[in-house]
Write an enzyme that holds these catalytic residues in place. Structure first.
Site, PDB file in Angstrom:
ATOM      1  N   LYS A 187       0.985  -1.229   0.021  1.00 27.21           N
ATOM      2  CA  LYS A 187      -0.072  -0.135  -0.044  1.00 27.21           C
ATOM      3  C   LYS A 187       0.879   1.320  -0.095  1.00 27.21           C
ATOM      4  O   LYS A 187       2.003   1.321   0.109  1.00 27.21           O
ATOM      5  CB  LYS A 187      -1.075   0.255   1.147  1.00 27.21           C
ATOM      6  CG  LYS A 187      -1.909  -1.188   1.160  1.00 27.21           C
ATOM      7  CD  LYS A 187      -2.918  -1.373  -0.102  1.00 27.21           C
ATOM      8  CE  LYS A 187      -3.906  -2.338   0.181  1.00 27.21           C
ATOM      9  NZ  LYS A 187      -3.695  -3.854   0.303  1.00 27.21           N
TER      10      LYS A 187
HETATM   11  C1  LIG Z   1      -4.921  -4.714   0.806  1.00 29.40           C
HETATM   12  C2  LIG Z   1      -6.710  -4.644   0.696  1.00 29.40           C
HETATM   13  C3  LIG Z   1      -7.518  -5.216   1.580  1.00 29.40           C
HETATM   14  C4  LIG Z   1      -6.789  -6.252   2.819  1.00 29.40           C
HETATM   15  O1  LIG Z   1      -5.884  -5.480   3.642  1.00 29.40           O
HETATM   16  P1  LIG Z   1      -4.966  -6.348   4.437  1.00 29.40           P
HETATM   17  O2  LIG Z   1      -4.329  -5.296   5.244  1.00 29.40           O
HETATM   18  O3  LIG Z   1      -4.093  -7.120   3.639  1.00 29.40           O
HETATM   19  O4  LIG Z   1      -5.759  -7.087   5.333  1.00 29.40           O
HETATM   20  C5  LIG Z   1      -8.778  -5.165   1.198  1.00 29.40           C
HETATM   21  N1  LIG Z   1      -9.360  -4.739   0.569  1.00 29.40           N
HETATM   22  C6  LIG Z   1      -8.471  -4.115  -0.802  1.00 29.40           C
HETATM   23  C7  LIG Z   1      -9.423  -3.312  -1.829  1.00 29.40           C
HETATM   24  C8  LIG Z   1      -7.057  -3.954  -0.529  1.00 29.40           C
HETATM   25  O5  LIG Z   1      -6.315  -3.554  -1.449  1.00 29.40           O
END
Ligand SMILES: *Cc1c(COP(=O)(O)O)cnc(C)c1O
Length: 376
Positions: A187
């Site tokens: 992210k």
């Molecule tokens: C990364 C992501 C998640 C999950 O996040 P985590 O921190 O990996 O649990 C959920 N929805 C979207 C759209 C994502 O990109």
């Protein structure tokens, strides 16, 4: 065969500065390595960023959504509407609560949930919606909240990819109902793993704290009781130290990604879509944080062969996402091919090009040259 001369360009890569690494070492030496002062400081910074809305941290951006659903009282018998084009976490959390996930097809241009189809999917059992802002591009937030108000629905925004994005000048997270973010490694801002949830009031914050730590309530000096079934979802001070160090750069990160996206558009050129039959993303530089730069390939190609040829040119390609309703777990629940045709086409042909803060304009040019030679 000639040896590749340029290094592999990954599709994503975190940038962690030395000050952050030093602050993690300080935490490790401090004697307090789980949730503590760094978590509190991180939550305070996030809350300030979201215009003072109460924000709580967690160990993922998945449990954040599950906890929001639980706070909203959603469970067996309830329906929750979301998009088929997201990470599977978005729908899995609905199943975790015992509620039923319902999908609405996507808009082929934004690749986000189509709000007309969302509204058409509402039934008397619908209790909540989970919109996803794919690659950081929000949906029409005015329309979303108008639909939610009209039908008395809770909104759990899956803003996992949208930290730094905005809507009409307001940051995503600074308004709305529940807003969930992820700090997973790919992210824009990472804690290695982690997440946060923006809630509406002190009661919801209190419940969020209970759900993240076994439902524990503390009453008085030595009192401890448990009154709801919580789990183990707290963020550590080690992760929060990474998050604090990363978060210091949020505006620069968003600005850099917008600059890279602009360069992608310039390099592809105005005739790219008509010449190659591929579809570029929406050219939005006000709202999106450009978490990803995604192309939808022409029907005449397959993603597997495209990815293989790009890999041979040393360019990493991501794939976000396979349609959730076609995954086995969901097929077993009755979903099948043909139900959401736009999502199925986009899900079959979408690719994510390299996009990360440490990239250079030359890297963008390399990626675009490679795409044109592979599709050409
Ligand atoms: C990364 C992501 C998640 C999950 O996040 P985590 O921190 O990996 O649990 C959920 N929805 C979207 C759209 C994502 O990109």
């Amino acid at each position: 065969m000639t040896q590749p001369t340029l290094p592999f360009l990954p599709f994503s890569k975190p940038t962690i500065d030395e000050a952050t690494i030093a602050s993690v070492a300080d935490v490790l030496r401090s004697g307090w390595i789980t949730s503590g002062p760094k978590v509190q400081a991180f939550e305070k910074e996030l809350s300030d960023y979201f215009d003072g809305r109460i924000t709580r941290s967690f160990n993922s951006g998945t449990c954040t959504m599950e906890i929001a659903l639980r706070i909203a009282g959603i469970g067996p018998g309830d329906e929750v509407i979301t998009t088929p084009i997201s990470w599977v976490a978005t729908a899995n959390v609905v199943i975790e609560t015992g509620a039923t996930p319902v999908f609405a097809d996507i808009d082929p241009v934004t690749r986000n949930i189509d709000l007309d189809k969302l509204e058409a999917a509402i039934t008397p059992r619908t209790k909540a919606v989970i919109p996803v802002y794919l690659s950081g591009l929000p949906v029409d937030m005015d329309r979303l909240y108008a639909i939610a108000a009209k039908h008395n629905l809770r909104v759990i925004e899956d803003a996992a990819q949208a930290l730094g994005s905005s809507w009409k000048g307001k940051r995503i997270g600074s308004f709305g109902d529940f807003v969930s973010f992820s700090f997973q490694a790919n992210k824009n801002i990472t804690c290695s793993e982690g997440g946060c949830l923006v809630v509406n009031n002190a009661d919801e914050a209190r419940l969020a704290e209970k759900y993240r730590l076994q439902g524990v309530t503390r009453t008085g000096f030595d009192g401890l009781d448990v009154d709801v079934l919580g789990g183990k979802f707290n963020m550590t001070d080690v992760a929060a130290a990474i998050g604090l160090g990363q978060f210091a750069h949020i505006d620069a990160v968003t600005a850099k990604r917008r600059e890279l996206a602009r360069h992608y558009f310039a390099c592809f050129g105005a005739d790219f879509e008509s010449r190659y039959g591929a579809q570029l993303p929406v050219a939005d530089f006000d709202n999106s944080n450009w978490h990803m730069y995604q192309l939808v390939l022409p029907e005449s190609t397959t993603r597997a062969s495209f990815m293989e040829k790009m890999m041979a040119l040393q360019i990493g390609i991501g794939y976000h996402y396979p349609p959730i309703h076609l995954l086995k777990l969901y097929r077993d629940r009755g979903f099948k091919e043909g139900m959401f045709p736009v999502a199925e086409r986009v899900g079959r042909l979408i690719v994510s090009l390299p996009m990360f803060t440490a990239m250079s304009k030359e890297d963008v040019e390399r990626a675009v040259d490679a795409v044109k030679s592979v599709l050409g």
